[in-house]
Design a protein around this motif. Structure first.
Motif, mmCIF file in Angstrom:
data_model
loop_
_atom_site.group_PDB
_atom_site.id
_atom_site.type_symbol
_atom_site.label_atom_id
_atom_site.label_comp_id
_atom_site.label_asym_id
_atom_site.label_seq_id
_atom_site.Cartn_x
_atom_site.Cartn_y
_atom_site.Cartn_z
ATOM 1 N N VAL A 130 31.132 1.226 -33.402
ATOM 2 C CA VAL A 130 32.252 1.097 -34.337
ATOM 3 C C VAL A 130 31.778 0.716 -35.737
ATOM 4 O O VAL A 130 32.306 1.168 -36.731
ATOM 5 C CB VAL A 130 33.292 0.078 -33.825
ATOM 6 N N GLN A 131 30.718 -0.097 -35.818
ATOM 7 C CA GLN A 131 30.220 -0.491 -37.134
ATOM 8 C C GLN A 131 29.868 0.732 -37.980
ATOM 9 O O GLN A 131 30.082 0.755 -39.176
ATOM 10 C CB GLN A 131 28.962 -1.361 -37.009
ATOM 11 N N SER A 132 29.316 1.761 -37.339
ATOM 12 C CA SER A 132 28.848 2.922 -38.095
ATOM 13 C C SER A 132 30.010 3.712 -38.686
ATOM 14 O O SER A 132 29.811 4.561 -39.530
ATOM 15 C CB SER A 132 28.034 3.844 -37.191
ATOM 16 N N THR A 133 31.236 3.424 -38.252
ATOM 17 C CA THR A 133 32.384 4.139 -38.809
ATOM 18 C C THR A 133 32.871 3.455 -40.074
ATOM 19 O O THR A 133 33.925 3.774 -40.572
ATOM 20 C CB THR A 133 33.549 4.190 -37.798
ATOM 21 N N TYR A 148 36.643 14.497 -38.302
ATOM 22 C CA TYR A 148 35.350 13.823 -38.266
ATOM 23 C C TYR A 148 34.534 14.316 -37.086
ATOM 24 O O TYR A 148 35.078 14.659 -36.054
ATOM 25 C CB TYR A 148 35.542 12.309 -38.114
ATOM 26 N N GLU A 149 33.215 14.297 -37.259
ATOM 27 C CA GLU A 149 32.326 14.536 -36.121
ATOM 28 C C GLU A 149 32.332 13.282 -35.264
ATOM 29 O O GLU A 149 31.791 12.250 -35.681
ATOM 30 C CB GLU A 149 30.890 14.767 -36.613
ATOM 31 N N GLY A 150 32.940 13.377 -34.092
ATOM 32 C CA GLY A 150 32.972 12.229 -33.187
ATOM 33 C C GLY A 150 33.461 10.972 -33.874
ATOM 34 O O GLY A 150 34.454 10.975 -34.581
ATOM 35 N N ASN A 151 32.719 9.872 -33.677
ATOM 36 C CA ASN A 151 33.113 8.595 -34.284
ATOM 37 C C ASN A 151 32.337 8.308 -35.549
ATOM 38 O O ASN A 151 32.158 7.158 -35.927
ATOM 39 C CB ASN A 151 32.902 7.453 -33.281
ATOM 40 N N THR A 152 31.836 9.347 -36.203
ATOM 41 C CA THR A 152 31.073 9.138 -37.427
ATOM 42 C C THR A 152 31.979 9.294 -38.638
ATOM 43 O O THR A 152 33.167 9.568 -38.511
ATOM 44 C CB THR A 152 29.945 10.184 -37.549
ATOM 45 N N LYS A 159 43.712 11.641 -33.498
ATOM 46 C CA LYS A 159 42.670 11.815 -34.502
ATOM 47 C C LYS A 159 43.191 11.661 -35.928
ATOM 48 O O LYS A 159 44.379 11.712 -36.185
ATOM 49 C CB LYS A 159 42.063 13.215 -34.375
ATOM 50 N N ILE A 160 42.219 11.491 -36.831
ATOM 51 C CA ILE A 160 42.486 11.510 -38.265
ATOM 52 C C ILE A 160 42.112 12.900 -38.762
ATOM 53 O O ILE A 160 41.037 13.411 -38.436
ATOM 54 C CB ILE A 160 41.635 10.458 -39.000
ATOM 55 N N HIS A 161 43.006 13.518 -39.501
ATOM 56 C CA HIS A 161 42.707 14.829 -40.090
ATOM 57 C C HIS A 161 43.081 14.825 -41.560
ATOM 58 O O HIS A 161 43.980 14.097 -41.987
ATOM 59 C CB HIS A 161 43.521 15.944 -39.404
ATOM 60 N N TYR A 162 42.391 15.666 -42.303
ATOM 61 C CA TYR A 162 42.756 15.935 -43.698
ATOM 62 C C TYR A 162 42.969 17.435 -43.776
ATOM 63 O O TYR A 162 42.127 18.202 -43.310
ATOM 64 C CB TYR A 162 41.648 15.503 -44.651
#
Length: 166
Positions: free
Chosen positions: A14-17, A49-53, A77-80
């Motif tokens: 999660v930190q990497s997000t 997003y690619e996976g959780n990145t 998911k989050i999308h733009y």
């Protein structure tokens, strides 16, 4: 109130997000450029997003109406998304920031920072921004009203090609 902390550790780190977003995808750039080109087959592009990145990727493009775009938006998911709402010599664009209702709280916060970066660096040019949580927020008629009032020119809504009514 939110006492039940069930954060799954195996869902990626999660930190990497955190704050960083990577907007360097050539596929994303090409898709946005295609949407931006009046008369091109690509009317919309959906990013995710690619996976959780924090790396942006192209999810889908299409040439159909807004409801086709809406079908690509996932609840978890989050999308733009970028949509050429009016296809004419004076095209009008809509930027959709989508946070599905099933998105974990830890990731929802990304949109606050990333959404602005996507607007500036990726979409660059749009007349209306829609922040959507579910399909009801993406009603084509309601959005077209906003688009029409955003630009000064009034468009004939009966004409999907968006011819300016003199």
């Amino acid at each position: 109130q939110m006492s039940h902390h069930t954060s799954k550790v195996n869902e990626g780190n999660v930190q990497s997000t955190g704050g960083d977003i990577d907007t360097s995808s050539p596929e994303v750039d090409a898709a946005i450029q295609a949407v931006r080109t009046p008369g091109s087959e690509t009317r919309w592009a959906v990013l995710g997003y690619e996976g959780n990145t924090g790396k942006l990727k192209l999810v889908e493009t299409g040439d159909g109406p807004l409801e086709d775009l809406r079908d690509e938006l996932s609840d978890g998911k989050i999308h733009y998304a970028y949509w050429r709402a009016v296809d004419s010599q004076a095209p009008k664009f809509v930027y959709i920031s989508w946070v599905g209702e099933g998105v974990p709280t830890t990731r929802k916060g990304l949109v606050n920072t990333h959404g602005h970066i996507v607007a500036q660096k990726v979409m660059k040019h749009f007349h209306v921004q829609i922040n959507a949580r579910n399909g009801d927020d993406l009603d084509e008629a309601a959005i077209m009203k906003k688009v029409q009032s955003a630009g000064g020119s009034s468009y004939d809504s009966g004409n999907s090609k968006g011819v300016i009514v003199q």
